[in-house]
Design a protein around this motif. Structure first.
Motif, PDB file in Angstrom:
ATOM      1  N   SER A  93     -13.768  -8.469  -0.885  1.00 47.38           N
ATOM      2  CA  SER A  93     -13.619  -8.920   0.503  1.00 47.38           C
ATOM      3  C   SER A  93     -13.742  -7.746   1.463  1.00 47.38           C
ATOM      4  CB  SER A  93     -12.233  -9.573   0.665  1.00 47.38           C
ATOM      5  OG  SER A  93     -11.965  -9.917   2.013  1.00 47.38           O
ATOM      6  N   ILE A 146     -13.906  -4.687   3.796  1.00 47.66           N
ATOM      7  CA  ILE A 146     -14.503  -3.346   3.756  1.00 47.66           C
ATOM      8  C   ILE A 146     -15.016  -3.008   2.355  1.00 47.66           C
ATOM      9  CG2 ILE A 146     -13.988  -0.878   4.034  1.00 47.66           C
ATOM     10  CD1 ILE A 146     -11.882  -1.792   6.198  1.00 47.66           C
ATOM     11  N   ASP A 175     -11.250  -5.998  -8.439  1.00 47.77           N
ATOM     12  CA  ASP A 175     -10.425  -6.735  -7.471  1.00 47.77           C
ATOM     13  C   ASP A 175      -9.571  -7.732  -8.260  1.00 47.77           C
ATOM     14  OD1 ASP A 175     -11.000  -7.240  -4.115  1.00 47.77           O
ATOM     15  OD2 ASP A 175      -9.625  -8.588  -5.162  1.00 47.77           O
ATOM     16  N   ASN A 226      -9.195 -10.627  -7.131  1.00 51.03           N
ATOM     17  CA  ASN A 226      -9.953 -11.858  -6.913  1.00 51.03           C
ATOM     18  C   ASN A 226     -11.390 -11.688  -7.381  1.00 51.03           C
ATOM     19  OD1 ASN A 226      -7.774 -13.159  -5.702  1.00 51.03           O
ATOM     20  ND2 ASN A 226      -8.269 -12.331  -3.680  1.00 51.03           N
ATOM     21  N   ASP A 254      -5.601  -5.940 -11.214  1.00 49.60           N
ATOM     22  CA  ASP A 254      -4.627  -5.776 -10.133  1.00 49.60           C
ATOM     23  C   ASP A 254      -4.240  -4.299 -10.084  1.00 49.60           C
ATOM     24  OD1 ASP A 254      -2.234  -5.626  -8.618  1.00 49.60           O
ATOM     25  OD2 ASP A 254      -1.779  -7.721  -9.090  1.00 49.60           O
ATOM     26  N   VAL A 255      -4.424  -3.655  -8.932  1.00 54.27           N
ATOM     27  CA  VAL A 255      -4.173  -2.205  -8.856  1.00 54.27           C
ATOM     28  C   VAL A 255      -2.688  -1.866  -8.985  1.00 54.27           C
ATOM     29  CG1 VAL A 255      -6.250  -1.754  -7.461  1.00 54.27           C
ATOM     30  CG2 VAL A 255      -4.037  -2.099  -6.304  1.00 54.27           C
ATOM     31  N   CYS A 296     -10.349   0.680  -1.829  1.00 52.33           N
ATOM     32  CA  CYS A 296     -10.246  -0.209  -0.653  1.00 52.33           C
ATOM     33  C   CYS A 296      -9.145  -1.251  -0.805  1.00 52.33           C
ATOM     34  CB  CYS A 296     -11.549  -0.964  -0.412  1.00 52.33           C
ATOM     35  SG  CYS A 296     -12.844   0.028   0.299  1.00 52.33           S
ATOM     36  N   GLY A 333      -7.562   4.787   4.311  1.00 55.46           N
ATOM     37  CA  GLY A 333      -6.321   4.928   5.052  1.00 55.46           C
ATOM     38  C   GLY A 333      -6.375   3.949   6.203  1.00 55.46           C
ATOM     39  N   TYR A 361       3.406  -1.004   6.682  1.00 54.95           N
ATOM     40  CA  TYR A 361       1.974  -0.693   6.637  1.00 54.95           C
ATOM     41  C   TYR A 361       1.723   0.729   7.133  1.00 54.95           C
ATOM     42  CZ  TYR A 361      -3.098  -1.276   7.187  1.00 54.95           C
ATOM     43  OH  TYR A 361      -4.468  -1.138   7.087  1.00 54.95           O
ATOM     44  N   LYS A 404       0.096   3.908   5.040  1.00 55.26           N
ATOM     45  CA  LYS A 404      -1.155   4.587   5.398  1.00 55.26           C
ATOM     46  C   LYS A 404      -0.911   6.070   5.693  1.00 55.26           C
ATOM     47  CE  LYS A 404      -3.785   1.145   4.590  1.00 55.26           C
ATOM     48  NZ  LYS A 404      -4.785   1.210   3.514  1.00 55.26           N
ATOM     49  N   PRO A 418      -9.895   3.963   9.778  1.00 59.72           N
ATOM     50  CA  PRO A 418     -10.454   3.215  10.905  1.00 59.72           C
ATOM     51  C   PRO A 418      -9.379   2.495  11.710  1.00 59.72           C
ATOM     52  CG  PRO A 418     -10.927   2.098   8.819  1.00 59.72           C
ATOM     53  CD  PRO A 418     -10.115   3.316   8.491  1.00 59.72           C
ATOM     54  N   VAL A 464     -10.762  -3.375  12.064  1.00 58.63           N
ATOM     55  CA  VAL A 464     -12.064  -3.722  11.480  1.00 58.63           C
ATOM     56  C   VAL A 464     -12.090  -5.239  11.312  1.00 58.63           C
ATOM     57  CG1 VAL A 464     -13.638  -3.300   9.558  1.00 58.63           C
ATOM     58  CG2 VAL A 464     -11.939  -1.557  10.173  1.00 58.63           C
ATOM     59  N   THR A 519     -12.341  -8.052   9.486  1.00 58.32           N
ATOM     60  CA  THR A 519     -12.316  -8.488   8.079  1.00 58.32           C
ATOM     61  C   THR A 519     -11.334  -9.651   7.966  1.00 58.32           C
ATOM     62  OG1 THR A 519     -10.429  -7.130   7.446  1.00 58.32           O
ATOM     63  CG2 THR A 519     -12.604  -6.081   7.313  1.00 58.32           C
TER      64      THR A 519
HETATM   65  P1  NAD Z   1      -9.363  -7.646   2.937  1.00 56.19           P
HETATM   66  O1  NAD Z   1      -8.101  -8.431   2.823  1.00 56.19           O
HETATM   67  O2  NAD Z   1     -10.552  -8.296   3.532  1.00 56.19           O
HETATM   68  O3  NAD Z   1      -9.765  -7.057   1.512  1.00 56.19           O
HETATM   69  C1  NAD Z   1      -8.809  -6.441   0.697  1.00 56.19           C
HETATM   70  C2  NAD Z   1      -9.211  -6.661  -0.754  1.00 56.19           C
HETATM   71  O4  NAD Z   1      -8.229  -6.005  -1.555  1.00 56.19           O
HETATM   72  C3  NAD Z   1      -9.223  -8.129  -1.178  1.00 56.19           C
HETATM   73  O5  NAD Z   1     -10.425  -8.429  -1.865  1.00 56.19           O
HETATM   74  C4  NAD Z   1      -8.022  -8.254  -2.089  1.00 56.19           C
HETATM   75  O6  NAD Z   1      -8.170  -9.235  -3.103  1.00 56.19           O
HETATM   76  C5  NAD Z   1      -7.927  -6.857  -2.655  1.00 56.19           C
HETATM   77  N1  NAD Z   1      -6.594  -6.571  -3.151  1.00 56.19           N
HETATM   78  C6  NAD Z   1      -5.415  -6.682  -2.485  1.00 56.19           C
HETATM   79  N2  NAD Z   1      -4.396  -6.410  -3.298  1.00 56.19           N
HETATM   80  C7  NAD Z   1      -4.940  -6.103  -4.508  1.00 56.19           C
HETATM   81  C8  NAD Z   1      -4.388  -5.737  -5.761  1.00 56.19           C
HETATM   82  N3  NAD Z   1      -3.064  -5.646  -5.942  1.00 56.19           N
HETATM   83  N4  NAD Z   1      -5.232  -5.469  -6.765  1.00 56.19           N
HETATM   84  C9  NAD Z   1      -6.574  -5.585  -6.619  1.00 56.19           C
HETATM   85  N5  NAD Z   1      -7.150  -5.956  -5.462  1.00 56.19           N
HETATM   86  C10 NAD Z   1      -6.336  -6.204  -4.418  1.00 56.19           C
HETATM   87  O7  NAD Z   1      -8.945  -6.353   3.762  1.00 56.19           O
HETATM   88  P2  NAD Z   1      -9.815  -5.210   4.476  1.00 56.19           P
HETATM   89  O8  NAD Z   1      -9.570  -5.329   5.916  1.00 56.19           O
HETATM   90  O9  NAD Z   1     -11.190  -5.164   3.938  1.00 56.19           O
HETATM   91  O10 NAD Z   1      -9.003  -3.925   3.985  1.00 56.19           O
HETATM   92  C11 NAD Z   1      -9.529  -2.984   3.051  1.00 56.19           C
HETATM   93  C12 NAD Z   1      -8.773  -1.681   3.230  1.00 56.19           C
HETATM   94  O11 NAD Z   1      -9.027  -1.176   4.543  1.00 56.19           O
HETATM   95  C13 NAD Z   1      -7.252  -1.821   3.116  1.00 56.19           C
HETATM   96  O12 NAD Z   1      -6.730  -0.696   2.454  1.00 56.19           O
HETATM   97  C14 NAD Z   1      -6.807  -1.839   4.563  1.00 56.19           C
HETATM   98  O13 NAD Z   1      -5.484  -1.402   4.717  1.00 56.19           O
HETATM   99  C15 NAD Z   1      -7.801  -0.873   5.178  1.00 56.19           C
HETATM  100  N6  NAD Z   1      -7.970  -0.987   6.624  1.00 56.19           N
HETATM  101  C16 NAD Z   1      -8.267  -2.200   7.183  1.00 56.19           C
HETATM  102  C17 NAD Z   1      -8.404  -2.277   8.570  1.00 56.19           C
HETATM  103  C18 NAD Z   1      -8.714  -3.588   9.261  1.00 56.19           C
HETATM  104  O14 NAD Z   1      -8.525  -3.681  10.495  1.00 56.19           O
HETATM  105  N7  NAD Z   1      -9.212  -4.598   8.565  1.00 56.19           N
HETATM  106  C19 NAD Z   1      -8.238  -1.130   9.364  1.00 56.19           C
HETATM  107  C20 NAD Z   1      -7.937   0.076   8.742  1.00 56.19           C
HETATM  108  C21 NAD Z   1      -7.810   0.131   7.372  1.00 56.19           C
END
Ligand code: NAD
Length: 233
Positions: free
Chosen positions: A17, A19, A38, A40, A55-56, A82, A133, A147, A151, A175, A178, A180
Motif C-alpha cells: 500500500s 509509499i 507486507d 497484507n 508481519d514486521v 516502509c 521516518g 507516532y 518517528k 516526508p 503524503v 496514501t
Molecule cells: P499505508 O497504510 O498506505 O501503508 C503501510 C503498509 O504497511 C501497509 O501495506 C500495511 O499493511 C503495512 N504494514 C503495517 N503494519 C505492518 C506490519 N506489522 N507488518 C508488515 N506490514 C505492515 O501507509 P503509508 O502512508 O504508505 O506509510 C508508509 C510509511 O510512510 C509509514 O512508515 C508511515 O509512517 C510513513 N509516512 C507516511 C506519511 C503519510 O502522510 N502518509 C508521511 C510521512 C511518513
C-alpha cells in the motif's frame, strides 16, 4: 543523473500500500528486482517481483520472509522499510493506552530495526538501507505523541545503524503528509483542501530511489526532511 538500479535486488516492507507500493513500482520501472514484504497481500505488479506475507513485529515470521526474498534473488542490494502505522492519531494523551503506544513502537521502531537485522547476512556489496521516518520526528501536532515518538526514534536508529554497520549506507526520508490510505484514514478530505501541502507517494518513491542509488553515495546516517520547507519557517 544516473540512478543505476537495474538488476539490483530490493526488499521493501509495507509494499502492499501507499509509499511502499509506489516504491515497488518505481524500482521496477528502473529495472530492479523487487521483493514485497507486507502483512497484507500486495496487488499484482509487472516485472521481476517476489512477494511474501510477513508481519514486521513477529521476528521469526519476518526473518523467514526476508530470507525467502533474499534466497530468491541470491542476495539483497537495497532494503526499504516502509511498514508503519499511525496509531491513535487525534486522540488526547489521557485516552491513549500503553498497549496503543507499544503497538505503534512495535511496527515503526522495532520492525525497522528487525528488517535490517535479518537482511544483514544477505547484503551484497555497497548496500543501501532507506527507512521511512516522517516530518513528525521534527514538527509535532496535537494528538500524535506515540507516532511522533516512533518517528523520532527512526531518525536516531538511522544514525545508530549507519555507525553500527560499516559498509552499509543507512538513511531515512522524512516526508510531510503524503496522499496514501494511511493519511486518508487519519486526515480525510483535509488532503483535498486548496493549498494543503500534500505530496504523492510517487514523490516519496523518487526520494527513496535517490537514497538507494549510487547517486547518493556520500550520504549516510541522514534524515532527509521533505516538507516543502514548512519546518524552516
Ligand atoms: P499505508 O497504510 O498506505 O501503508 C503501510 C503498509 O504497511 C501497509 O501495506 C500495511 O499493511 C503495512 N504494514 C503495517 N503494519 C505492518 C506490519 N506489522 N507488518 C508488515 N506490514 C505492515 O501507509 P503509508 O502512508 O504508505 O506509510 C508508509 C510509511 O510512510 C509509514 O512508515 C508511515 O509512517 C510513513 N509516512 C507516511 C506519511 C503519510 O502522510 N502518509 C508521511 C510521512 C511518513
Amino acid at each position: 543523473m544516473r540512478i543505476d538500479l537495474a538488476g539490483r535486488a530490493v526488499l521493501i516492507t509495507g509494499a502492499a500500500s501507499g509509499i511502499g507500493l509506489a516504491c515497488a513500482r518505481a524500482f521496477l520501472a528502473e529495472g530492479a528486482r523487487v521483493g514485497l514484504v507486507d502483512r497484507n497481500t500486495p496487488p499484482v505488479l509487472d516485472g521481476d517481483v517476489f512477494a511474501v506475507r510477513a508481519d514486521v513485529t513477529d521476528e521469526p515470521d519476518l526473518a523467514d520472509g526476508v530470507a525467502a526474498v533474499a534466497r530468491h534473488f541470491g542476495g539483497l542490494d537495497v532494503v526499504v522499510g516502509c511498514a508503519g502505522i499511525s496509531g491513535p492519531v487525534g486522540r488526547p494523551l489521557a485516552e491513549t493506552s500503553a498497549d496503543e503506544v507499544a503497538a505503534v513502537l512495535a511496527v515503526n521502531v522495532t520492525g525497522q530495526i528487525l528488517v535490517v537485522k535479518h537482511a544483514l547476512p544477505w547484503l551484497a556489496k555497497d548496500p543501501s538501507v532507506v527507512l521511512l521516518g516522517s516530518d513528525s520526528a521534527f514538527t509535532a501536532a496535537p494528538g500524535m505523541v506515540p507516532y511522533c515518538a516512533s518517528k523520532g526514534a527512526v531518525v536516531a536508529l538511522t544514525r545508530a545503524l549507519a555507525v553500527e554497520l560499516p559498509g552499509v549506507r543507512v538513511n531515512c526520508v522524512c516526508p510531510s503528509v503524503v496522499d496514501t490510505p494511511m493519511a486518508r484514514g487519519d486526515l480525510g478530505s483535509i488532503l483535498d483542501a486548496p493549498g494543503f501541502p500534500v505530496q504523492a507517494a510517487d514523490d516519496v518513491a523518487r526520494q527513496v530511489l535517490f537514497l538507494a542509488s549510487p547517486a547518493s553515495r556520500p550520504i549516510n546516517g541522514q534524515a532527509v526532511l521533505a516538507d516543502f520547507g514548512m519546518s524552516a519557517r
